[in-house]
Design a protein around this motif. Structure first.
Motif, PDB file in Angstrom:
ATOM      1  N   UNK A  21       0.800  -1.233   0.000  1.00  0.00           N
ATOM      2  CA  UNK A  21       0.000   0.000   0.000  1.00  0.00           C
ATOM      3  C   UNK A  21       0.827   1.274   0.000  1.00  0.00           C
ATOM      4  N   UNK A  22       2.119   1.173   0.371  1.00  0.00           N
ATOM      5  CA  UNK A  22       2.986   2.349   0.386  1.00  0.00           C
ATOM      6  C   UNK A  22       4.004   2.337  -0.758  1.00  0.00           C
ATOM      7  N   UNK A  23       3.911   1.327  -1.624  1.00  0.00           N
ATOM      8  CA  UNK A  23       4.957   1.126  -2.632  1.00  0.00           C
ATOM      9  C   UNK A  23       4.581   1.585  -4.032  1.00  0.00           C
ATOM     10  N   UNK A  24       3.315   1.531  -4.388  1.00  0.00           N
ATOM     11  CA  UNK A  24       2.935   1.893  -5.735  1.00  0.00           C
ATOM     12  C   UNK A  24       1.441   1.781  -5.950  1.00  0.00           C
ATOM     13  N   UNK A  25       0.942   2.228  -7.125  1.00  0.00           N
ATOM     14  CA  UNK A  25      -0.488   2.206  -7.420  1.00  0.00           C
ATOM     15  C   UNK A  25      -1.120   0.833  -7.196  1.00  0.00           C
ATOM     16  N   UNK A  26      -2.282   0.852  -6.613  1.00  0.00           N
ATOM     17  CA  UNK A  26      -2.987  -0.385  -6.284  1.00  0.00           C
ATOM     18  C   UNK A  26      -3.913  -0.848  -7.406  1.00  0.00           C
ATOM     19  N   UNK A  27      -4.100   0.002  -8.418  1.00  0.00           N
ATOM     20  CA  UNK A  27      -4.894  -0.456  -9.551  1.00  0.00           C
ATOM     21  C   UNK A  27      -4.010  -1.301 -10.466  1.00  0.00           C
ATOM     22  N   UNK A  28      -4.512  -2.286 -11.145  1.00  0.00           N
ATOM     23  CA  UNK A  28      -5.898  -2.795 -11.069  1.00  0.00           C
ATOM     24  C   UNK A  28      -6.060  -3.903 -10.039  1.00  0.00           C
ATOM     25  N   UNK A  29      -5.084  -4.041  -9.131  1.00  0.00           N
ATOM     26  CA  UNK A  29      -5.102  -5.163  -8.183  1.00  0.00           C
ATOM     27  C   UNK A  29      -6.277  -5.068  -7.209  1.00  0.00           C
ATOM     28  N   UNK A  30      -6.520  -3.862  -6.681  1.00  0.00           N
ATOM     29  CA  UNK A  30      -7.605  -3.672  -5.724  1.00  0.00           C
ATOM     30  C   UNK A  30      -8.900  -3.244  -6.413  1.00  0.00           C
ATOM     31  N   UNK A  95      -5.413  13.080  -2.132  1.00  0.00           N
ATOM     32  CA  UNK A  95      -4.084  12.949  -2.737  1.00  0.00           C
ATOM     33  C   UNK A  95      -3.739  11.488  -3.015  1.00  0.00           C
ATOM     34  N   UNK A  96      -4.045  10.621  -2.077  1.00  0.00           N
ATOM     35  CA  UNK A  96      -3.717   9.202  -2.242  1.00  0.00           C
ATOM     36  C   UNK A  96      -4.494   8.559  -3.386  1.00  0.00           C
ATOM     37  N   UNK A  97      -5.777   8.909  -3.516  1.00  0.00           N
ATOM     38  CA  UNK A  97      -6.581   8.304  -4.574  1.00  0.00           C
ATOM     39  C   UNK A  97      -6.186   8.811  -5.952  1.00  0.00           C
ATOM     40  N   UNK A  98      -5.694  10.034  -6.021  1.00  0.00           N
ATOM     41  CA  UNK A  98      -5.171  10.535  -7.288  1.00  0.00           C
ATOM     42  C   UNK A  98      -3.984   9.678  -7.736  1.00  0.00           C
ATOM     43  N   UNK A  99      -3.151   9.297  -6.771  1.00  0.00           N
ATOM     44  CA  UNK A  99      -1.954   8.508  -7.077  1.00  0.00           C
ATOM     45  C   UNK A  99      -2.196   7.002  -7.023  1.00  0.00           C
ATOM     46  N   UNK A 100      -3.279   6.578  -6.377  1.00  0.00           N
ATOM     47  CA  UNK A 100      -3.616   5.164  -6.346  1.00  0.00           C
ATOM     48  C   UNK A 100      -3.001   4.382  -5.207  1.00  0.00           C
ATOM     49  N   UNK A 101      -2.304   5.051  -4.306  1.00  0.00           N
ATOM     50  CA  UNK A 101      -1.743   4.365  -3.138  1.00  0.00           C
ATOM     51  C   UNK A 101      -1.407   5.403  -2.074  1.00  0.00           C
ATOM     52  N   UNK A 102      -1.030   4.933  -0.880  1.00  0.00           N
ATOM     53  CA  UNK A 102      -0.734   5.842   0.224  1.00  0.00           C
ATOM     54  C   UNK A 102       0.681   6.380   0.040  1.00  0.00           C
ATOM     55  N   UNK A 103       0.787   7.526  -0.596  1.00  0.00           N
ATOM     56  CA  UNK A 103       2.087   8.048  -1.027  1.00  0.00           C
ATOM     57  C   UNK A 103       2.921   8.625   0.109  1.00  0.00           C
ATOM     58  N   UNK A 104       2.297   8.890   1.258  1.00  0.00           N
ATOM     59  CA  UNK A 104       2.993   9.594   2.341  1.00  0.00           C
ATOM     60  C   UNK A 104       3.660   8.668   3.346  1.00  0.00           C
ATOM     61  N   UNK A 105       3.523   7.361   3.198  1.00  0.00           N
ATOM     62  CA  UNK A 105       4.238   6.428   4.049  1.00  0.00           C
ATOM     63  C   UNK A 105       3.472   5.961   5.274  1.00  0.00           C
ATOM     64  N   UNK A 106       4.058   4.992   5.962  1.00  0.00           N
ATOM     65  CA  UNK A 106       3.400   4.335   7.091  1.00  0.00           C
ATOM     66  C   UNK A 106       3.159   5.274   8.264  1.00  0.00           C
ATOM     67  N   UNK A 107       4.121   6.143   8.567  1.00  0.00           N
ATOM     68  CA  UNK A 107       3.968   7.045   9.717  1.00  0.00           C
ATOM     69  C   UNK A 107       2.777   7.983   9.534  1.00  0.00           C
ATOM     70  N   UNK A 108       2.641   8.529   8.326  1.00  0.00           N
ATOM     71  CA  UNK A 108       1.505   9.416   8.052  1.00  0.00           C
ATOM     72  C   UNK A 108       0.202   8.624   8.053  1.00  0.00           C
ATOM     73  N   UNK A 109       0.267   7.374   7.626  1.00  0.00           N
ATOM     74  CA  UNK A 109      -0.912   6.499   7.675  1.00  0.00           C
ATOM     75  C   UNK A 109      -1.407   6.367   9.115  1.00  0.00           C
TER      76      UNK A 109
END
Length: 356
Positions: A21-30, A95-109
């Motif tokens: 979830x912090x590594x790259x776009x989740x489409x089309x996997x999710x 911001x995350x949905x525009x990029x398709x994953x949680x771009x800010x990392x685990x701490x921000x999550x």
């Protein structure tokens, strides 16, 4: 040659593997990319509208002294909580949905999950305190009780302290905050089994949903029956009957809004926490969480903008000192006065159901 063939044979699994979830776009996997973009559009709309309406509530309350009544402290507390949900949750989700994953990392999550849970529960308990205040003032179970500044301050402090008690544990090991649904927002871990997570979800459900919901339903139900009893004694008065019907409609709107917003999310979390074998698609699992964030828009509309006094001040401020609809009657003190007739009691009830 052997090494080249070996490397090429390893390539496909790496390419086809689902990124974290912090590594790259989740489409089309999710879910398809279009789903992420639709959610981004929803969150962007929420950010704009919630920032405007809640910011307006705070600004108007600060500008006009007559709005600084003890009850309005709770309304401003609700607006602040809604703004924080918007800034810490909806903007991050956008911001995350525009990029398709949680771009800010685990701490921000973890921070987002904590802040959205904290401020969301503050909002829920603010609604419960509003309902309870109207009950004790209009129905008078404590006699001629007057809701004063110190009561409002205590109520606001309670919402934050109580919420902190129940949202801090995941930061210290009792459950955790993890990516949920489409993996573009974070919340309490109701996906993973185990007594640790399940016990926390159950306690959170009881203390931060069932309890405030019970207070809201009890307070407003008692309020409606009280006003109906008064109206029954004034059957010949059309204004009294109209007032009672108005109160009933407003109460129904308030309770339904609460249920529509929060029931899907809490129900999903509870069902998954109890039955880990249930299969729910990521898109379906994420919708209740995103939908609950829309409460930041209609909370101020239902609980603040329906108030005539506040609406008058808002229009005056927005129109540079002139109210295009004329002067609206100030009903802020009718709930505190001791009416000489039953009709005045109905008026008091209306002013307390519609925040003043």
């Amino acid at each position: 040659m052997y090494r080249v063939l070996n490397i090429s044979s390893m390539a496909p699994p790496v390419v086809n593997s689902t990124p974290g979830p912090f590594d790259g776009p989740q489409w089309p996997h999710q879910a398809p990319r279009s789903t992420y973009l639709m959610v981004a559009f929803l969150m962007g709309t929420v950010v704009v509208l919630a920032s405007f309406v809640n910011g307006l509530v705070i600004l108007v309350s600060l500008r006009y002294k007559k709005l600084r009544s003890p009850l309005n402290y709770i309304l401003v507390n609700l607006a602040i909580a809604d703004l924080l949900v918007t800034f810490c949750g909806s903007t991050v989700s956008f911001s995350n949905n525009i990029n398709g994953y949680f771009i800010l990392g685990k701490s921000v999550c973890e921070f987002e999950g904590f802040m959205v849970s904290l401020t969301g529960i503050v909002g829920l308990w603010s609604l419960a305190i509003l309902a309870f205040e109207r009950y004790i003032v209009v129905c008078k179970p404590m006699g001629d009780f007057r809701f004063q500044q110190r009561h409002a301050v205590i109520g606001c402090l309670f919402t934050w302290v109580w919420s902190l008690i129940w949202t801090a544990p995941p930061l210290f090991g009792w459950c955790s905050y993890v990516p949920e649904g489409l993996r573009t927002s974070c919340g309490p871990n109701w996906y993973t089994g185990g007594a640790n997570n399940n016990s926390y979800i159950m306690m959170l459900y009881i203390t931060c949903f069932l309890m405030p919901l019970s207070i809201i339903i009890f307070s407003y139900t008692t309020l409606v029956f009280t006003l109906r009893a008064i109206a029954a004694q004034q059957k010949e008065s059309e204004s009294t009957q109209r007032a009672e019907r108005e109160v009933t409609r407003m109460v129904i709107a308030m309770v339904l809004a609460f249920l529509i917003c929060w029931c899907p999310y809490t129900t999903f979390a509870l069902v998954v926490a109890i039955d880990k074998d249930i299969k729910i698609s990521p898109t379906l699992a994420s919708m209740p969480a995103y939908f609950s964030k829309t409460a930041t828009i209609y909370n101020p509309i239902i609980y603040v903008f329906m108030n005539k006094q506040f609406r008058n001040c808002m229009l005056t401020m927005m129109c540079c000192g002139r109210n295009p609809f004329g002067t609206v009657e100030d009903t802020s003190t009718s709930g505190s006065s001791t009416g000489k007739t039953e009709v005045s009691s109905i008026s008091a009830g209306i002013s307390k159901v519609s925040p003043a």
